[in-house]
Design a protein around this motif. Structure first.
Motif, PDB file in Angstrom:
ATOM      1  N   SER A  46       0.855  -1.188   0.000  1.00 45.06           N
ATOM      2  CA  SER A  46       0.000   0.000   0.000  1.00 45.06           C
ATOM      3  C   SER A  46       0.892   1.238   0.000  1.00 45.06           C
ATOM      4  N   VAL A  47       0.363   2.327  -0.552  1.00 45.86           N
ATOM      5  CA  VAL A  47       1.071   3.603  -0.611  1.00 45.86           C
ATOM      6  C   VAL A  47       0.090   4.687  -0.197  1.00 45.86           C
ATOM      7  N   GLU A  48       0.525   5.540   0.727  1.00 46.06           N
ATOM      8  CA  GLU A  48      -0.291   6.674   1.169  1.00 46.06           C
ATOM      9  C   GLU A  48       0.488   7.947   0.863  1.00 46.06           C
ATOM     10  N   PHE A  49      -0.192   8.945   0.329  1.00 47.63           N
ATOM     11  CA  PHE A  49       0.455  10.194  -0.040  1.00 47.63           C
ATOM     12  C   PHE A  49       0.139  11.286   0.966  1.00 47.63           C
ATOM     13  N   LEU A  50       1.174  12.053   1.331  1.00 48.09           N
ATOM     14  CA  LEU A  50       1.031  13.264   2.131  1.00 48.09           C
ATOM     15  C   LEU A  50       1.466  14.435   1.253  1.00 48.09           C
ATOM     16  N   ASP A  51       1.430  15.649   1.791  1.00 43.90           N
ATOM     17  CA  ASP A  51       1.811  16.821   0.991  1.00 43.90           C
ATOM     18  C   ASP A  51       3.254  16.750   0.500  1.00 43.90           C
ATOM     19  N   GLU A  52       4.168  16.400   1.390  1.00 42.63           N
ATOM     20  CA  GLU A  52       5.594  16.428   1.059  1.00 42.63           C
ATOM     21  C   GLU A  52       6.241  15.050   0.999  1.00 42.63           C
ATOM     22  N   HIS A  53       5.497  13.991   1.333  1.00 42.20           N
ATOM     23  CA  HIS A  53       6.073  12.649   1.437  1.00 42.20           C
ATOM     24  C   HIS A  53       5.063  11.615   0.952  1.00 42.20           C
ATOM     25  N   PHE A  54       5.538  10.390   0.841  1.00 42.73           N
ATOM     26  CA  PHE A  54       4.637   9.260   0.657  1.00 42.73           C
ATOM     27  C   PHE A  54       5.118   8.124   1.548  1.00 42.73           C
ATOM     28  N   VAL A  55       4.183   7.318   2.035  1.00 44.84           N
ATOM     29  CA  VAL A  55       4.477   6.255   2.987  1.00 44.84           C
ATOM     30  C   VAL A  55       4.104   4.927   2.348  1.00 44.84           C
ATOM     31  N   VAL A  56       5.031   3.972   2.458  1.00 42.85           N
ATOM     32  CA  VAL A  56       4.891   2.680   1.798  1.00 42.85           C
ATOM     33  C   VAL A  56       4.859   1.565   2.844  1.00 42.85           C
ATOM     34  N   ASN A  57       3.904   0.660   2.708  1.00 43.13           N
ATOM     35  CA  ASN A  57       3.832  -0.539   3.530  1.00 43.13           C
ATOM     36  C   ASN A  57       4.246  -1.721   2.661  1.00 43.13           C
ATOM     37  N   THR A  58       5.249  -2.478   3.107  1.00 41.13           N
ATOM     38  CA  THR A  58       5.688  -3.664   2.365  1.00 41.13           C
ATOM     39  C   THR A  58       5.378  -4.962   3.121  1.00 41.13           C
ATOM     40  N   TYR A  59       4.611  -4.917   4.182  1.00 39.85           N
ATOM     41  CA  TYR A  59       4.334  -6.002   5.132  1.00 39.85           C
ATOM     42  C   TYR A  59       5.508  -6.224   6.081  1.00 39.85           C
ATOM     43  N   GLU A  60       6.731  -5.927   5.660  1.00 41.89           N
ATOM     44  CA  GLU A  60       7.904  -6.115   6.513  1.00 41.89           C
ATOM     45  C   GLU A  60       8.367  -4.817   7.151  1.00 41.89           C
ATOM     46  N   LYS A  61       8.034  -3.699   6.515  1.00 40.03           N
ATOM     47  CA  LYS A  61       8.404  -2.392   7.055  1.00 40.03           C
ATOM     48  C   LYS A  61       7.454  -1.338   6.522  1.00 40.03           C
ATOM     49  N   VAL A  62       7.438  -0.212   7.224  1.00 41.58           N
ATOM     50  CA  VAL A  62       6.746   0.978   6.763  1.00 41.58           C
ATOM     51  C   VAL A  62       7.827   2.033   6.600  1.00 41.58           C
ATOM     52  N   ALA A  63       7.903   2.629   5.425  1.00 41.22           N
ATOM     53  CA  ALA A  63       8.934   3.632   5.167  1.00 41.22           C
ATOM     54  C   ALA A  63       8.294   4.884   4.590  1.00 41.22           C
ATOM     55  N   CYS A  64       8.766   6.029   5.044  1.00 39.27           N
ATOM     56  CA  CYS A  64       8.311   7.314   4.541  1.00 39.27           C
ATOM     57  C   CYS A  64       9.421   7.887   3.666  1.00 39.27           C
ATOM     58  N   TYR A  65       9.070   8.270   2.444  1.00 35.02           N
ATOM     59  CA  TYR A  65      10.032   8.811   1.487  1.00 35.02           C
ATOM     60  C   TYR A  65       9.643  10.241   1.119  1.00 35.02           C
ATOM     61  N   ASP A  66      10.640  11.053   0.786  1.00 41.02           N
ATOM     62  CA  ASP A  66      10.317  12.320   0.142  1.00 41.02           C
ATOM     63  C   ASP A  66      10.167  12.042  -1.352  1.00 41.02           C
ATOM     64  N   PHE A  67       9.768  13.036  -2.118  1.00 36.52           N
ATOM     65  CA  PHE A  67       9.486  12.800  -3.528  1.00 36.52           C
ATOM     66  C   PHE A  67      10.740  12.693  -4.393  1.00 36.52           C
ATOM     67  N   GLU A  68      11.906  12.779  -3.766  1.00 38.98           N
ATOM     68  CA  GLU A  68      13.157  12.493  -4.473  1.00 38.98           C
ATOM     69  C   GLU A  68      13.613  11.062  -4.205  1.00 38.98           C
ATOM     70  N   GLY A  69      12.890  10.346  -3.337  1.00 40.08           N
ATOM     71  CA  GLY A  69      13.219   8.953  -3.046  1.00 40.08           C
ATOM     72  C   GLY A  69      14.091   8.744  -1.832  1.00 40.08           C
ATOM     73  N   GLN A  70      14.360   9.790  -1.066  1.00 39.86           N
ATOM     74  CA  GLN A  70      15.157   9.661   0.153  1.00 39.86           C
ATOM     75  C   GLN A  70      14.266   9.223   1.309  1.00 39.86           C
ATOM     76  N   ILE A  71      14.754   8.310   2.132  1.00 42.77           N
ATOM     77  CA  ILE A  71      13.971   7.846   3.277  1.00 42.77           C
ATOM     78  C   ILE A  71      13.961   8.933   4.351  1.00 42.77           C
ATOM     79  N   VAL A  72      12.748   9.308   4.795  1.00 44.56           N
ATOM     80  CA  VAL A  72      12.570  10.281   5.870  1.00 44.56           C
ATOM     81  C   VAL A  72      12.581   9.551   7.208  1.00 44.56           C
ATOM     82  N   TRP A  73      11.846   8.453   7.289  1.00 41.47           N
ATOM     83  CA  TRP A  73      11.869   7.572   8.446  1.00 41.47           C
ATOM     84  C   TRP A  73      11.443   6.173   8.016  1.00 41.47           C
TER      85      TRP A  73
END
Length: 140
Positions: A68-95
């Protein structure tokens, strides 16, 4: 715009007003889009792409296999079942939140009132119990 998938051939993005084809995308397994339709995450067999549809610019390419992918104003958050990662729109991991050993993340949703993410953790070794965890925008 609307998205029409086919059992064979490319996904076709059509204009819902006149039915004209806007774009065709080959090799697609899944597509996630934000509410405005301005950004979309395309999961393909060879790579995953985040595309800004306003200018058809690829913002991010990586092989992350999102469930699953959820979009925020400045980031997007991805669920892979093994981790949840927040990325900026350049692809850098925020958390990033890594799932505990022998667990999987079953669901991800945003608690807007509390400004946190809710995940459902499932113990994949024993089949339960299910836990609900909260993650803030720092990944804690």
């Amino acid at each position: 715009m609307a998205l029409r998938g086919r059992s064979q051939g490319p996904y076709t993005i059509v204009n819902i007003r006149d039915g004209s084809t806007k774009e065709q995308i080959r090799g697609v397994r899944r597509i996630f889009t934000n509410n405005e339709g301005l950004k979309r995450f395309v999961v393909k067999d060879s790579q995953d792409k985040l595309i800004d549809v306003t200018n058809n610019k690829v913002l991010f390419k990586d092989k992350i296999n999102p469930k699953s992918v959820e979009f925020l104003d400045e980031h997007f958050v991805v669920n892979t079942y093994e981790k949840v990662a927040c990325y900026d729109f350049e692809g850098q991991i925020v958390w990033q939140y890594n799932c505990p050993e022998r667990h999987s993340i079953r669901n991800l949703s945003r608690d807007v009132k509390e400004d946190e993410w809710l995940i459902i953790l499932w113990n994949s070794q024993t089949g339960g119990p299910v836990s609900i965890c909260r993650i803030n925008d720092s990944g804690c």
